[in-house]
Design a protein around this motif. Structure first.
Motif, PDB file in Angstrom:
ATOM      1  N   CYS A  76      -0.975   7.508  -0.909  1.00 27.88           N
ATOM      2  CA  CYS A  76       0.028   7.204  -1.930  1.00 27.88           C
ATOM      3  C   CYS A  76       0.845   8.442  -2.242  1.00 27.88           C
ATOM      4  O   CYS A  76       0.313   9.566  -2.255  1.00 27.88           O
ATOM      5  CB  CYS A  76      -0.670   6.726  -3.199  1.00 27.88           C
ATOM      6  N   TYR A 105       1.882   9.453  -4.980  1.00 30.90           N
ATOM      7  CA  TYR A 105       1.565  10.109  -6.257  1.00 30.90           C
ATOM      8  C   TYR A 105       0.559  11.251  -6.083  1.00 30.90           C
ATOM      9  O   TYR A 105       0.333  12.031  -6.997  1.00 30.90           O
ATOM     10  CB  TYR A 105       1.006   9.103  -7.271  1.00 30.90           C
ATOM     11  N   CYS A 113      -3.611  -7.626   0.441  1.00 33.22           N
ATOM     12  CA  CYS A 113      -2.348  -7.295   1.103  1.00 33.22           C
ATOM     13  C   CYS A 113      -2.622  -6.653   2.470  1.00 33.22           C
ATOM     14  O   CYS A 113      -3.634  -5.974   2.659  1.00 33.22           O
ATOM     15  CB  CYS A 113      -1.490  -6.390   0.222  1.00 33.22           C
ATOM     16  N   VAL A 118      -3.603  -2.801   2.723  1.00 38.43           N
ATOM     17  CA  VAL A 118      -4.969  -2.440   2.339  1.00 38.43           C
ATOM     18  C   VAL A 118      -5.967  -2.953   3.382  1.00 38.43           C
ATOM     19  O   VAL A 118      -6.909  -2.264   3.768  1.00 38.43           O
ATOM     20  CB  VAL A 118      -5.278  -2.984   0.922  1.00 38.43           C
ATOM     21  N   THR A 127      -3.639   2.852  -8.438  1.00 39.19           N
ATOM     22  CA  THR A 127      -2.330   2.198  -8.534  1.00 39.19           C
ATOM     23  C   THR A 127      -2.549   0.691  -8.672  1.00 39.19           C
ATOM     24  O   THR A 127      -2.733   0.199  -9.776  1.00 39.19           O
ATOM     25  CB  THR A 127      -1.452   2.559  -7.323  1.00 39.19           C
ATOM     26  N   CYS A 128      -2.605  -0.035  -7.552  1.00 38.26           N
ATOM     27  CA  CYS A 128      -2.785  -1.494  -7.675  1.00 38.26           C
ATOM     28  C   CYS A 128      -4.273  -1.858  -7.613  1.00 38.26           C
ATOM     29  O   CYS A 128      -5.110  -1.044  -7.219  1.00 38.26           O
ATOM     30  CB  CYS A 128      -2.017  -2.205  -6.576  1.00 38.26           C
ATOM     31  N   LYS A 138      -6.038  -1.526  -4.129  1.00 38.98           N
ATOM     32  CA  LYS A 138      -6.424  -0.174  -3.756  1.00 38.98           C
ATOM     33  C   LYS A 138      -7.626   0.300  -4.581  1.00 38.98           C
ATOM     34  O   LYS A 138      -8.549   0.897  -4.048  1.00 38.98           O
ATOM     35  CB  LYS A 138      -5.245   0.781  -3.943  1.00 38.98           C
ATOM     36  N   ILE A 183       8.106  -2.366  -0.483  1.00 39.25           N
ATOM     37  CA  ILE A 183       6.816  -1.794  -0.088  1.00 39.25           C
ATOM     38  C   ILE A 183       6.976  -0.790   1.059  1.00 39.25           C
ATOM     39  O   ILE A 183       7.815  -0.988   1.942  1.00 39.25           O
ATOM     40  CB  ILE A 183       5.892  -2.974   0.294  1.00 39.25           C
ATOM     41  N   PRO A 184       6.170   0.273   1.055  1.00 37.05           N
ATOM     42  CA  PRO A 184       6.272   1.238   2.160  1.00 37.05           C
ATOM     43  C   PRO A 184       5.886   0.628   3.501  1.00 37.05           C
ATOM     44  O   PRO A 184       5.106  -0.327   3.558  1.00 37.05           O
ATOM     45  CB  PRO A 184       5.268   2.328   1.771  1.00 37.05           C
ATOM     46  N   CYS A 226       8.461   4.079  -0.451  1.00 29.79           N
ATOM     47  CA  CYS A 226       7.718   5.345  -0.328  1.00 29.79           C
ATOM     48  C   CYS A 226       7.794   5.905   1.089  1.00 29.79           C
ATOM     49  O   CYS A 226       7.445   7.057   1.312  1.00 29.79           O
ATOM     50  CB  CYS A 226       6.280   5.153  -0.780  1.00 29.79           C
ATOM     51  N   CYS A 243       7.050   3.295  -9.110  1.00 22.76           N
ATOM     52  CA  CYS A 243       6.313   2.282  -8.342  1.00 22.76           C
ATOM     53  C   CYS A 243       6.123   1.031  -9.201  1.00 22.76           C
ATOM     54  O   CYS A 243       5.959   1.125 -10.423  1.00 22.76           O
ATOM     55  CB  CYS A 243       4.948   2.846  -7.949  1.00 22.76           C
ATOM     56  N   CYS A 285       0.860  -8.933  -2.575  1.00 22.98           N
ATOM     57  CA  CYS A 285       1.191  -7.765  -3.384  1.00 22.98           C
ATOM     58  C   CYS A 285       1.892  -8.264  -4.645  1.00 22.98           C
ATOM     59  O   CYS A 285       3.106  -8.492  -4.652  1.00 22.98           O
ATOM     60  CB  CYS A 285       2.100  -6.794  -2.635  1.00 22.98           C
ATOM     61  N   TYR A 335       4.911  -5.900  -6.602  1.00 26.74           N
ATOM     62  CA  TYR A 335       6.264  -5.882  -6.021  1.00 26.74           C
ATOM     63  C   TYR A 335       6.894  -7.276  -6.038  1.00 26.74           C
ATOM     64  O   TYR A 335       8.092  -7.433  -6.283  1.00 26.74           O
ATOM     65  CB  TYR A 335       6.258  -5.270  -4.611  1.00 26.74           C
TER      66      TYR A 335
HETATM   67  S1  BJ8 Z   1       3.718   4.751  -5.066  1.00 30.38           S
HETATM   68  S2  BJ8 Z   1       4.279   1.700  -3.387  1.00 30.38           S
HETATM   69  S3  BJ8 Z   1       2.444   4.363  -1.885  1.00 30.38           S
HETATM   70  S4  BJ8 Z   1       1.040   2.487  -4.623  1.00 30.38           S
HETATM   71  S5  BJ8 Z   1       1.480  -3.303  -0.870  1.00 30.38           S
HETATM   72  S6  BJ8 Z   1      -1.463  -1.483  -1.552  1.00 30.38           S
HETATM   73  S7  BJ8 Z   1       1.018  -1.874  -4.124  1.00 30.38           S
HETATM   74  S8  BJ8 Z   1      -0.971  -4.660  -3.019  1.00 30.38           S
HETATM   75  S9  BJ8 Z   1       1.542   0.543  -1.412  1.00 30.38           S
HETATM   76 FE1  BJ8 Z   1       2.206   2.198  -2.741  1.00 30.38          FE
HETATM   77 FE2  BJ8 Z   1       1.794   4.512  -3.999  1.00 30.38          FE
HETATM   78 FE3  BJ8 Z   1       3.202   2.575  -5.138  1.00 30.38          FE
HETATM   79 FE4  BJ8 Z   1       4.215   3.923  -3.104  1.00 30.38          FE
HETATM   80 FE5  BJ8 Z   1      -1.086  -2.457  -3.497  1.00 30.38          FE
HETATM   81 FE6  BJ8 Z   1       1.107  -3.807  -3.008  1.00 30.38          FE
HETATM   82 FE7  BJ8 Z   1      -0.708  -3.505  -1.126  1.00 30.38          FE
HETATM   83 FE8  BJ8 Z   1       0.751  -1.417  -1.966  1.00 30.38          FE
END
Ligand code: BJ8
Length: 422
Positions: free
Chosen positions: A76, A78, A114, A117, A143-144, A147, A283-284, A309, A342, A375, A378
């Motif tokens: 990520c 961050y 997703c 992951v 984050t989500c 993850k 999404i990245p 990202c 994000c 996801c 997003y």
């Molecule tokens: S800052 S975008 S790299 S968390 S697509 S795993 S959000 S369920 S990628 Fe991300 Fe850091 Fe945010 Fe960037 Fe979860 Fe969605 Fe899957 Fe995701």
């Protein structure tokens, strides 16, 4: 690719399964990348990196480890690489972009997770990714939900440090992130035995800012009327930035920019003049997820920027280089990293401001909003983005798609209709 069997065996890679993965990539890459006309010469370096994707860099990491250096895997933007580099370790981005890893991933995470992951999970537990196997520690972040739970699974397999990222950006959340950065620094010191000083952090900040500056320079070239590089190629460069040696990457990317700037002087572009200019947001896209760019650019569109990202979020904000004490560094890093917008944050209206700003800066004609199945964050933000863009008369289309190619034809049809309309 040279013979790396011995290296892979030393990393405990499942060679048979890994061969299957390596067998498909050259053809896939060839079809998507090598058939583009008028590619910049300097893209040869990135072709080389992909041709050696599980070789050259993995060997470098193995050599570093032999010399006592550590390798740390991240997922990520961050997570501050400055801390990793200041601890004399190498950082590799481990997000995975292929459905090849899904069957193994589904053994340890729910099917309805997703694709990003699920692929990361499969890459680790299936023993088919030498980057995972090269890491002395992984770094997760809250984050989500997908993850957060993934890190619990990963902890059964490998050492992992999880950074507690708040979901809001209030004053206490900035303070919390400073504290998390300090804890991460301490964990890195424990892992490497290297003291992270303010001076070392200043050096790593400069090194990584140089990488960001090179990427900023690359993206500047995409703002001109007919960009000298395809969106697909620019995406590849950014993807490689996550795991290449930072100094070499910066040098090679600046060389690419020299060529692109000359192309601009000569009025040389890679797209049809009437091609609609597209900003992608969402999404990245981890290697080898080149699907959406490829469909857009083989349907008459030109991708000119990514609010993702694996796009501007990675490098648009430099880290202030004026810190002289550790406390300054923690504050500056926390401020800089929390500028990223994000969808995991609430509220996240600044992301909308970013999309509108980038649309204007890159003179785009339309926005493609990209999400992966399952996801939620997003997908949920699409409504607010769509409403805000409608007020600005900015056309947008929502494309949700996984890593498979089954829906490529249908996406192409939808995009062609969208391009007709804008
Ligand atoms: S800052 S975008 S790299 S968390 S697509 S795993 S959000 S369920 S990628 Fe991300 Fe850091 Fe945010 Fe960037 Fe979860 Fe969605 Fe899957 Fe995701």
């Amino acid at each position: 690719m040279a013979d790396y069997k011995e290296l892979w065996t030393s990393l405990d890679i499942d060679l048979e399964k890994h061969d299957q993965l390596c067998a498909v990539l050259p053809e896939f890459y060839g079809e998507i990348y090598m058939q583009q006309e008028n590619r910049p010469e300097a893209m040869n370096y990135y072709n080389f990196v992909v041709s050696e994707i599980h070789g050259y860099r993995v060997q470098e990491l193995a050599d570093m480890r032999k010399d006592g250096k550590k390798v740390v895997g991240t997922f990520c933007v961050y997570v501050p690489d400055e801390i990793i580099v200041a601890a004399n370790a190498a950082s590799v981005g481990l997000c995975a972009g292929s459905e090849f890893w899904h069957p193994d991933g589904e053994k340890v995470v729910p099917r309805n997770t997703c694709p990003l992951v699920k692929a990361a999970a499969g890459a680790l537990v299936g023993n088919t990714c030498p980057y995972f196997k090269s890491c002395d520690m992984l770094v997760g972040e809250t984050t989500c939900d997908a993850k957060k739970k993934l890190w619990e699974t990963f902890a059964e397999y490998t050492p992992i440090h999880v950074m507690n990222l708040s979901s809001m950006k209030r004053e206490q959340d900035y303070i919390n992130w400073q504290g998390e950065i300090k804890l991460f620094k301490e964990r890195m010191e424990e892992l490497t035995g290297v003291e992270v000083t303010a001076e070392k952090l200043s050096e790593s900040t400069k090194l990584l800012n140089d990488k960001r500056r090179a990427l900023q320079r690359l993206y500047e070239t995409r703002k001109v009327a007919n960009p000298p590089i395809s969106g697909k190629d620019a995406l590849l460069v950014t993807q490689i930035a996550f795991y290449d040696d930072p100094a070499r990457f910066t040098q090679m990317t600046n060389q690419l920019c020299d060529e692109l700037e000359k192309r601009i002087e000569n009025g040389e572009g890679v797209f049809e003049k009437k091609a609609p200019r597209i900003l992608i947001t969402g999404i990245p896209m981890a290697i080898p997820n080149w699907k959406l760019h490829h469909i857009i650019e083989t349907s008459g569109g030109a991708v000119v920027a990514e609010e993702t990202c694996t796009g501007v979020k990675y490098f648009q904000n430099l880290v202030d280089e004026s810190a002289s004490t550790l406390e300054d560094h923690y504050k500056i890093l926390a401020d800089r990293y929390l500028k990223t917008n994000c969808a995991c944050f609430t509220p996240n209206t600044s992301r909308i401001d970013d999309i509108v700003r980038l649309y204007k800066e890159y003179a785009a004609d339309g926005v493609v909003y990209y999400t992966l199945p399952f996801c939620t964050t997003y997908a949920a933000e699409f409504k607010a983005v769509k409403e805000a863009l409608a007020k600005e008369n900015i056309p947008v289309i929502n494309i949700e798609s996984d890593y498979g190619l089954e829906d490529a034809g249908q996406i192409k049809t939808r995009l062609e209709a969208f391009f007709e309309m804008i």
